[in-house]
Design a protein around this motif. Sequence first.
Motif, PDB file in Angstrom:
ATOM      1  N   ALA A  52     113.517  -3.829  55.651  1.00  0.00           N
ATOM      2  CA  ALA A  52     112.834  -4.958  56.284  1.00  0.00           C
ATOM      3  C   ALA A  52     112.697  -6.110  55.290  1.00  0.00           C
ATOM      4  O   ALA A  52     112.963  -7.265  55.628  1.00  0.00           O
ATOM      5  CB  ALA A  52     111.461  -4.534  56.805  1.00  0.00           C
ATOM      6  N   PHE A  53     112.304  -5.807  54.049  1.00  0.00           N
ATOM      7  CA  PHE A  53     112.139  -6.847  53.031  1.00  0.00           C
ATOM      8  C   PHE A  53     113.468  -7.526  52.723  1.00  0.00           C
ATOM      9  O   PHE A  53     113.522  -8.737  52.526  1.00  0.00           O
ATOM     10  CB  PHE A  53     111.540  -6.264  51.752  1.00  0.00           C
ATOM     11  CG  PHE A  53     111.292  -7.293  50.681  1.00  0.00           C
ATOM     12  CD1 PHE A  53     110.195  -8.133  50.747  1.00  0.00           C
ATOM     13  CD2 PHE A  53     112.162  -7.430  49.617  1.00  0.00           C
ATOM     14  CE1 PHE A  53     109.965  -9.090  49.773  1.00  0.00           C
ATOM     15  CE2 PHE A  53     111.950  -8.387  48.640  1.00  0.00           C
ATOM     16  CZ  PHE A  53     110.843  -9.214  48.717  1.00  0.00           C
ATOM     17  N   LEU A  54     114.523  -6.764  52.688  1.00  0.00           N
ATOM     18  CA  LEU A  54     115.839  -7.301  52.338  1.00  0.00           C
ATOM     19  C   LEU A  54     116.542  -7.946  53.536  1.00  0.00           C
ATOM     20  O   LEU A  54     117.765  -7.952  53.610  1.00  0.00           O
ATOM     21  CB  LEU A  54     116.717  -6.197  51.747  1.00  0.00           C
ATOM     22  CG  LEU A  54     116.269  -5.654  50.391  1.00  0.00           C
ATOM     23  CD1 LEU A  54     117.167  -4.504  49.953  1.00  0.00           C
ATOM     24  CD2 LEU A  54     116.248  -6.752  49.346  1.00  0.00           C
ATOM     25  N   SER A  55     115.775  -8.509  54.441  1.00  0.00           N
ATOM     26  CA  SER A  55     116.326  -9.221  55.598  1.00  0.00           C
ATOM     27  C   SER A  55     115.911 -10.681  55.527  1.00  0.00           C
ATOM     28  O   SER A  55     114.861 -11.020  54.987  1.00  0.00           O
ATOM     29  CB  SER A  55     115.793  -8.617  56.902  1.00  0.00           C
ATOM     30  OG  SER A  55     116.167  -7.269  57.012  1.00  0.00           O
ATOM     31  N   ALA A  56     116.752 -11.531  56.115  1.00  0.00           N
ATOM     32  CA  ALA A  56     116.456 -12.964  56.109  1.00  0.00           C
ATOM     33  C   ALA A  56     115.357 -13.315  57.108  1.00  0.00           C
ATOM     34  O   ALA A  56     114.628 -14.286  56.917  1.00  0.00           O
ATOM     35  CB  ALA A  56     117.716 -13.757  56.412  1.00  0.00           C
ATOM     36  N   THR A  57     115.232 -12.527  58.169  1.00  0.00           N
ATOM     37  CA  THR A  57     114.227 -12.792  59.201  1.00  0.00           C
ATOM     38  C   THR A  57     113.593 -11.487  59.637  1.00  0.00           C
ATOM     39  O   THR A  57     114.090 -10.407  59.335  1.00  0.00           O
ATOM     40  CB  THR A  57     114.865 -13.471  60.432  1.00  0.00           C
ATOM     41  OG1 THR A  57     115.870 -12.608  60.956  1.00  0.00           O
ATOM     42  CG2 THR A  57     115.462 -14.821  60.084  1.00  0.00           C
ATOM     43  N   GLY A  58     112.491 -11.618  60.346  1.00  0.00           N
ATOM     44  CA  GLY A  58     111.827 -10.450  60.904  1.00  0.00           C
ATOM     45  C   GLY A  58     110.565 -10.091  60.157  1.00  0.00           C
ATOM     46  O   GLY A  58     110.283 -10.592  59.062  1.00  0.00           O
ATOM     47  N   SER A  59     109.820  -9.196  60.762  1.00  0.00           N
ATOM     48  CA  SER A  59     108.546  -8.760  60.193  1.00  0.00           C
ATOM     49  C   SER A  59     108.750  -8.083  58.839  1.00  0.00           C
ATOM     50  O   SER A  59     109.577  -7.182  58.710  1.00  0.00           O
ATOM     51  CB  SER A  59     107.873  -7.792  61.164  1.00  0.00           C
ATOM     52  OG  SER A  59     106.655  -7.354  60.645  1.00  0.00           O
ATOM     53  N   SER A  61     110.035  -9.377  56.180  1.00  0.00           N
ATOM     54  CA  SER A  61     111.229  -9.836  55.452  1.00  0.00           C
ATOM     55  C   SER A  61     110.877 -10.854  54.378  1.00  0.00           C
ATOM     56  O   SER A  61     109.826 -11.502  54.422  1.00  0.00           O
ATOM     57  CB  SER A  61     112.224 -10.471  56.430  1.00  0.00           C
ATOM     58  OG  SER A  61     111.708 -11.699  56.920  1.00  0.00           O
ATOM     59  N   ILE A  62     111.775 -10.998  53.438  1.00  0.00           N
ATOM     60  CA  ILE A  62     111.612 -12.009  52.398  1.00  0.00           C
ATOM     61  C   ILE A  62     111.608 -13.399  53.022  1.00  0.00           C
ATOM     62  O   ILE A  62     110.854 -14.268  52.591  1.00  0.00           O
ATOM     63  CB  ILE A  62     112.699 -11.888  51.294  1.00  0.00           C
ATOM     64  CG1 ILE A  62     112.461 -12.897  50.149  1.00  0.00           C
ATOM     65  CG2 ILE A  62     114.094 -12.093  51.868  1.00  0.00           C
ATOM     66  CD1 ILE A  62     111.251 -12.625  49.320  1.00  0.00           C
ATOM     67  N   ALA A  90     116.038 -12.043  47.198  1.00  0.00           N
ATOM     68  CA  ALA A  90     115.258 -10.795  47.203  1.00  0.00           C
ATOM     69  C   ALA A  90     115.918  -9.741  46.322  1.00  0.00           C
ATOM     70  O   ALA A  90     115.231  -9.045  45.562  1.00  0.00           O
ATOM     71  CB  ALA A  90     115.099 -10.271  48.634  1.00  0.00           C
ATOM     72  N   VAL A  91     117.236  -9.615  46.400  1.00  0.00           N
ATOM     73  CA  VAL A  91     117.950  -8.639  45.572  1.00  0.00           C
ATOM     74  C   VAL A  91     117.836  -9.018  44.097  1.00  0.00           C
ATOM     75  O   VAL A  91     117.576  -8.159  43.240  1.00  0.00           O
ATOM     76  CB  VAL A  91     119.430  -8.515  46.013  1.00  0.00           C
ATOM     77  CG1 VAL A  91     120.238  -7.708  45.012  1.00  0.00           C
ATOM     78  CG2 VAL A  91     119.517  -7.893  47.410  1.00  0.00           C
ATOM     79  N   ALA A  92     117.999 -10.304  43.780  1.00  0.00           N
ATOM     80  CA  ALA A  92     117.881 -10.753  42.389  1.00  0.00           C
ATOM     81  C   ALA A  92     116.473 -10.502  41.853  1.00  0.00           C
ATOM     82  O   ALA A  92     116.308 -10.049  40.705  1.00  0.00           O
ATOM     83  CB  ALA A  92     118.241 -12.237  42.284  1.00  0.00           C
ATOM     84  N   LEU A  93     115.471 -10.769  42.668  1.00  0.00           N
ATOM     85  CA  LEU A  93     114.084 -10.525  42.265  1.00  0.00           C
ATOM     86  C   LEU A  93     113.860  -9.043  41.999  1.00  0.00           C
ATOM     87  O   LEU A  93     113.289  -8.660  40.970  1.00  0.00           O
ATOM     88  CB  LEU A  93     113.124 -11.023  43.346  1.00  0.00           C
ATOM     89  CG  LEU A  93     111.638 -10.735  43.135  1.00  0.00           C
ATOM     90  CD1 LEU A  93     111.129 -11.415  41.868  1.00  0.00           C
ATOM     91  CD2 LEU A  93     110.848 -11.180  44.352  1.00  0.00           C
TER      92      LEU A  93
END
Length: 173
Positions: A52-59, A61-62, A90-93
């Motif tokens: 979920a965090f590694l998505s551009a949109t959605g609950s 997400s980053i 998000a991946v770089a972070l």
Amino acid sequence: MTRTDVPSGAPDAPTGPSGLRELAARHALLPLRIFLGVTFVYAGLDKLTDSAFLSATGSGSIGELMNGVRDTSAIPALVDMALKAPVGFAVALAIGELLVGLGVLAGLLTRIASVGGALISLSLWLTVSWAVTPYYYGNDLIYLMAWTPLILAGAPYLSLDSLIRSRRSRRTA
């Protein structure tokens, strides 16, 4: 007279209150290294394993997080830059947090890793937790300050840095 050039645990190691104070002072930054290292490794792994965090949109997400803090951050342009490629950011972070944490735990390039941790904490403070009031409720500023002693002192004991330094000094001696 107490000797400070003898490793602790050696037969001639200092004993008594003075020796214990020296030992405590020598290893004073170790709990901070462990805490920051474990926290940043955990944060990096948590992000990398959260689809979920590694998505551009959605609950969760980053993208949602960045859009939510954009107007209240100290530097909206920084958020806008992250929003151009939210998944890549998000991946770089996450990888940055993981590398910083591992470096500090191992005591390898500790000062450089600590600068990385401080920069991550600074960027999160200026964006994600900038609007938190009172300021001491936001944890990113505290993390930024916690990196400062490790930037200044590095990891002089129980670290790969100290092992490398001692091997170099033996070669030059």
